[in-house]
Design an enzyme around this catalytic site. Structure first.
Site, mmCIF file in Angstrom:
data_model
loop_
_atom_site.group_PDB
_atom_site.id
_atom_site.type_symbol
_atom_site.label_atom_id
_atom_site.label_comp_id
_atom_site.label_asym_id
_atom_site.label_seq_id
_atom_site.Cartn_x
_atom_site.Cartn_y
_atom_site.Cartn_z
ATOM 1 N N HIS A 1 0.874 -1.185 0.000
ATOM 2 C CA HIS A 1 0.000 0.000 0.000
ATOM 3 C C HIS A 1 0.910 1.234 0.000
ATOM 4 O O HIS A 1 1.710 1.402 -0.909
ATOM 5 C CB HIS A 1 -0.926 -0.113 1.217
ATOM 6 C CG HIS A 1 -2.078 0.836 1.259
ATOM 7 N ND1 HIS A 1 -2.448 1.628 0.217
ATOM 8 C CD2 HIS A 1 -2.977 1.121 2.267
ATOM 9 C CE1 HIS A 1 -3.504 2.363 0.551
ATOM 10 N NE2 HIS A 1 -3.838 2.078 1.794
ATOM 11 N N HIS B 1 -2.262 -2.424 -9.800
ATOM 12 C CA HIS B 1 -3.248 -1.835 -8.894
ATOM 13 C C HIS B 1 -4.494 -2.689 -8.895
ATOM 14 O O HIS B 1 -4.857 -3.232 -9.930
ATOM 15 C CB HIS B 1 -3.595 -0.403 -9.328
ATOM 16 C CG HIS B 1 -4.169 0.407 -8.237
ATOM 17 N ND1 HIS B 1 -5.503 0.392 -7.927
ATOM 18 C CD2 HIS B 1 -3.577 1.236 -7.346
ATOM 19 C CE1 HIS B 1 -5.708 1.183 -6.896
ATOM 20 N NE2 HIS B 1 -4.573 1.706 -6.517
ATOM 21 N N ASP C 1 2.853 5.401 -6.798
ATOM 22 C CA ASP C 1 4.099 5.291 -6.049
ATOM 23 C C ASP C 1 5.340 5.143 -6.922
ATOM 24 O O ASP C 1 6.456 5.176 -6.424
ATOM 25 C CB ASP C 1 4.022 4.091 -5.089
ATOM 26 C CG ASP C 1 2.990 4.327 -4.007
ATOM 27 O OD1 ASP C 1 2.977 5.439 -3.472
ATOM 28 O OD2 ASP C 1 2.206 3.417 -3.716
HETATM 29 N N1 CMC Z 1 4.930 -7.042 -10.180
HETATM 30 C C1 CMC Z 1 4.832 -8.269 -10.757
HETATM 31 N N2 CMC Z 1 3.668 -8.953 -10.859
HETATM 32 C C2 CMC Z 1 2.571 -8.368 -10.365
HETATM 33 C C3 CMC Z 1 2.598 -7.092 -9.765
HETATM 34 C C4 CMC Z 1 3.832 -6.436 -9.683
HETATM 35 N N3 CMC Z 1 3.941 -5.221 -9.134
HETATM 36 N N4 CMC Z 1 1.358 -6.761 -9.351
HETATM 37 C C5 CMC Z 1 0.569 -7.789 -9.678
HETATM 38 N N5 CMC Z 1 1.301 -8.756 -10.299
HETATM 39 C C6 CMC Z 1 0.767 -9.997 -10.882
HETATM 40 C C7 CMC Z 1 0.529 -11.041 -9.795
HETATM 41 O O1 CMC Z 1 1.648 -11.872 -9.598
HETATM 42 C C8 CMC Z 1 -0.660 -11.766 -10.358
HETATM 43 O O2 CMC Z 1 -0.192 -12.622 -11.379
HETATM 44 P P1 CMC Z 1 -0.839 -14.106 -11.556
HETATM 45 O O3 CMC Z 1 -2.290 -13.853 -11.833
HETATM 46 O O4 CMC Z 1 -0.103 -14.721 -12.663
HETATM 47 O O5 CMC Z 1 -0.626 -14.786 -10.227
HETATM 48 C C9 CMC Z 1 -1.476 -10.686 -11.069
HETATM 49 O O6 CMC Z 1 -0.498 -9.693 -11.434
HETATM 50 C C10 CMC Z 1 -2.541 -10.059 -10.193
HETATM 51 O O7 CMC Z 1 -1.922 -9.635 -8.981
HETATM 52 P P2 CMC Z 1 -2.649 -9.608 -7.572
HETATM 53 O O8 CMC Z 1 -1.607 -9.542 -6.508
HETATM 54 O O9 CMC Z 1 -3.649 -10.723 -7.516
HETATM 55 O O10 CMC Z 1 -3.456 -8.246 -7.678
HETATM 56 P P3 CMC Z 1 -4.056 -7.424 -6.479
HETATM 57 O O11 CMC Z 1 -5.130 -6.601 -7.031
HETATM 58 O O12 CMC Z 1 -4.379 -8.305 -5.318
HETATM 59 O O13 CMC Z 1 -2.813 -6.518 -6.005
HETATM 60 C C11 CMC Z 1 -1.302 -4.750 -5.778
HETATM 61 C C12 CMC Z 1 -2.681 -5.174 -6.292
HETATM 62 C C13 CMC Z 1 -1.180 -3.215 -5.841
HETATM 63 C C14 CMC Z 1 -1.152 -5.147 -4.303
HETATM 64 C C15 CMC Z 1 -0.202 -5.403 -6.633
HETATM 65 O O14 CMC Z 1 -0.313 -4.994 -7.982
HETATM 66 C C16 CMC Z 1 1.189 -5.124 -6.122
HETATM 67 O O15 CMC Z 1 1.671 -5.830 -5.229
HETATM 68 N N6 CMC Z 1 1.903 -4.059 -6.649
HETATM 69 C C17 CMC Z 1 3.188 -3.699 -6.141
HETATM 70 C C18 CMC Z 1 3.021 -2.879 -4.878
HETATM 71 C C19 CMC Z 1 2.548 -1.480 -5.176
HETATM 72 O O16 CMC Z 1 3.070 -0.799 -6.055
HETATM 73 N N7 CMC Z 1 1.569 -1.023 -4.384
HETATM 74 C C20 CMC Z 1 1.057 0.334 -4.470
HETATM 75 C C21 CMC Z 1 -0.359 0.364 -4.952
HETATM 76 S S1 CMC Z 1 -0.849 2.035 -5.410
HETATM 77 C C22 CMC Z 1 -0.850 2.911 -3.936
HETATM 78 C C23 CMC Z 1 -1.975 2.544 -3.079
HETATM 79 O O17 CMC Z 1 -3.095 3.011 -3.324
HETATM 80 O O18 CMC Z 1 -1.755 1.761 -2.145
#
Ligand code: CMC
Length: 430
Positions: free
Chosen positions: A269, A308, A364
Site C-alpha cells: 500500500h 493496482h 508510487d
Molecule cells: N509485479 C509483478 N507482478 C505483479 C505485480 C507487480 N507489481 N502486481 C501484480 N502482479 C501480478 C501477480 O503476480 C498476479 O499474477 P498471476 O495472476 O499470474 O498470479 C497478477 O499480477 C494479479 O496480482 P494480484 O496480486 O492478484 O493483484 P491485487 O489486485 O491483489 O494486487 C497490488 C494489487 C497493488 C497489491 C499489486 O499490484 C502489487 O503488489 N503491486 C506492487 C506494490 C505497489 O506498487 N503497491 C502500491 C499500490 S498504489 C498505492 C496505493 O493506493 O496503495
C-alpha cells in the site's frame, strides 16, 4: 417480474429465489442468507477474500474508473484539482462535499493553521523512540496518543466535536511527521510557522536550521502541495477500509486513524513508494533491468510501483507525478534513478507479462524519486502519503458514521477447522 432482479436457482434443492439488484450494480449479501438446504442450515454467505468484488459501503466521496484511468474527488477530475486547487481546498472539498467559498476557505485555513501545535508532552513521547525507529511507527503511535490528550474526541455523535478532531488531525499530522523526522536526525524540533502555507510550513518544520525564517522554495512547496492533493483519497483502499472498520466500533478518530496509518505502512500500500526507491537503488543501472524483469516474471520479486487492484490502465496520478518530476529536477538537478525508472517503465509496458495482467505504473512509481530529489529520507515517503491521505480517511470515517446502513465491521468466515473434540491432558499427548 421486475427487471431489477436476479433469479437464482439452488441446484441442491431445486428452489428458485428472486434477489433485488441494487443501484443496477450490486446485490445485498444478506439476501443470500435465505438460500438454505434445510431449516437448520445457516444459509449461503458470499466468499470474497480481499474484497475483490464486494462493495462495503455506499460512498459519495471519490470515483474511480479503473479501466479508463479516471479519478475524481466529489466529481472533480484529479488533473483539474492538481492544476488549479490547493491541498487545503481539496481537503475541504473531500471532507465537506463542496468546494469552499472564499470566506469558508479563509476560516478553514485559519482553523488548520491554529491547530498545528502539539502538547509539549508529545515531544518527550516522540523523543522516547529509537532514533532509527521507522517514522510510520512513530506517527501511528503519536496519532493514537493524541486521543489521550483529547478525550472529547469520543463524542463522535456530535458534529462539532467531529469537526474539531478533523481540524486537529489535518493540522497536527505535518507537525508529528516533522518531529519524527527531526528526532531521527537528533535535531531540535521546529515549531509551526503560521505565516507559511500548509506545505511551506511542513518544509520549514522539516528543514529549518538557525536562519530566523525559513523560506521554502516556491516550486518545491507547490509540488509538495500537489502531491498531497494526489494522495488525498482513493475510495475503499486498504487504509480507508481500516479507518472505517476500526471506526465502526465507535472508537475515537485518533485511534481509528492510527489503524489506517498502520494499514498504509505496508509495502503493498503506501509503503510502496519507499519500496520503489529501494528497488531502483538495488537495480543500480539500466543494464540490470532485464534481469530484474525476469525475476518479476518468475515471481521472485514484485515490480514495486506497478499494478493496482482497481486501475487496469495508467494510474492518472502517476501521469501527473511524472510531469511534476521534471519541474522538481529543474530545481534540484537530475536524478540518475529517474533514467532507470523511465527505462524500467518502457520495458515493462512492452513486456507480455505486464501487458497481459494490465500492470501499469501507479502513484508510487515516480513519487519516491521526487521525494528523494527534495531531500526526504526514504523512510519518510509513506509518512508524506499519510499526510495527504488524512483528508480522505476523515471523510470516509464521517461518511461511515452518518450512514444508517453501517454496522460494526464484522465479517463472517467459512470454518474448516476441527470439529468438537475433548481436551487431552499434556502427559497424554503424542
Ligand atoms: N509485479 C509483478 N507482478 C505483479 C505485480 C507487480 N507489481 N502486481 C501484480 N502482479 C501480478 C501477480 O503476480 C498476479 O499474477 P498471476 O495472476 O499470474 O498470479 C497478477 O499480477 C494479479 O496480482 P494480484 O496480486 O492478484 O493483484 P491485487 O489486485 O491483489 O494486487 C497490488 C494489487 C497493488 C497489491 C499489486 O499490484 C502489487 O503488489 N503491486 C506492487 C506494490 C505497489 O506498487 N503497491 C502500491 C499500490 S498504489 C498505492 C496505493 O493506493 O496503495
Amino acid at each position: 417480474m421486475s427487471k431489477d432482479t436476479l433469479t437464482v436457482t439452488d441446484n441442491r434443492t431445486g428452489r428458485t429465489y428472486e434477489i433485488p439488484v441494487v443501484e443496477n450494480c450490486a446485490v445485498s449479501a444478506m439476501n443470500f442468507r435465505q438460500i438454505k438446504v434445510d431449516d437448520d442450515d445457516f444459509g449461503l454467505m458470499v466468499y470474497d477474500p480481499g474484497f475483490k468484488n464486494t462493495a462495503s459501503c455506499v460512498s459519495r466521496i471519490t470515483f474511480i474508473d479503473g479501466e479508463k484511468g479516471i479519478l475524481r474527488y466529489r466529481g472533480y477530475p484529479i488533473d483539474q484539482l492538481a492544476k488549479k486547487s490547493s491541498f487545503l481546498e481539496v481537503a475541504y472539498l473531500i471532507t465537506k462535499g463542496e468546494l469552499p467559498t472564499a470566506a469558508q476557505m479563509t476560516e478553514f485555513q485559519y482553523k488548520i493553521t491554529h491547530h498545528t501545535l502539539l502538547h509539549e508532552s508529545l515531544k518527550d513521547f516522540i523523543s522516547s523512540f529509537n532514533r532509527d525507529g521507522h517514522p510510520m511507527g512513530i506517527v501511528a503511535s503519536t496519532v493514537a496518543a493524541l486521543s489521550t490528550f483529547y478525550p472529547d474526541a469520543k463524542e463522535i455523535a456530535d458534529p462539532e466535536s467531529r469537526q474539531l478532531q478533523m481540524y486537529r488531525l489535518l493540522a497536527k499530522m505535518p507537525t508529528i511527521a516533522a518531529f519524527a523526522f527531526r528526532h531521527s536526525l537528533g535535531q531540535f524540533f521546529v515549531y509551526p510557522d503560521n505565516t507559511l502555507s500548509y506545505s511551506g510550513n511542513f518544509l520549514s518544520m522539516l528543514f529549518k536550521m538557525t536562519e530566523p525564517k525559513y523560506e521554502p522554495n516556491p516550486i518545491l512547496e507547490k509540488v509538495l502541495d500537489v502531491l498531497f492533493i494526489l494522495h488525498a483519497d482513493h475510495e475503499q483502499n486498504c487504509s480507508a477500509n481500516a479507518m472505517r472498520s476500526v471506526g465502526s466500533s465507535q472508537v475515537n478518530p485518533f485511534c481509528a486513524m492510527s489503524g489506517a496509518i498502520s494499514a498504509l505502512y505496508g509495502p503493498l500500500h503506501g509503503g510502496a513508494n519507499e519500496a520503489v526507491l529501494r528497488m531502483l537503488r538495488q537495480i543500480g543501472k539500466k543494464e540490470n533491468i532485464p534481469d530484474f524483469i525476469q525475476k518479476c516474471k518468475k515471481r521472485e520479486v514484485r515490480l514495486m510501483g506497478f499494478g493496482h487492484r482497481v486501475y487496469k490502465n495508467y494510474d492518472p496520478r502517476a501521469t501527473i507525478i511524472k510531469e511534476l518530476a521534471h519541474q522538481v529536477f529543474e530545481v534540484t538537478g537530475s536524478n540518475p534513478l529517474l533514467d532507470i525508472a523511465l527505462e524500467l517503465e518502457k520495458i515493462a509496458l512492452e513486456d507480455e507479462y505486464f501487458v497481459k495482467r494490465k500492470l501499469y505504473p501507479n502513484v508510487d512509481f515516480y513519487s519516491g524519486i521526487i521525494y528523494q530529489a527534495m531531500g526526504f529520507p526514504v523512510e519518510l515517503y509513506p509518512v508524506l502519503f499519510a499526510i495527504g491521505r488524512t483528508a480522505g480517511w476523515l471523510a470516509q470515517w464521517e461518511e461511515m458514521l452518518l450512514d444508517k446502513d453501517q454496522k460494526i465491521a464484522r465479517p463472517r468466515q467459512i470454518y474448516l477447522g476441527e470439529g468438537e473434540r475433548d481436551y487431552v491432558p499434556m502427559d497424554q499427548r503424542g
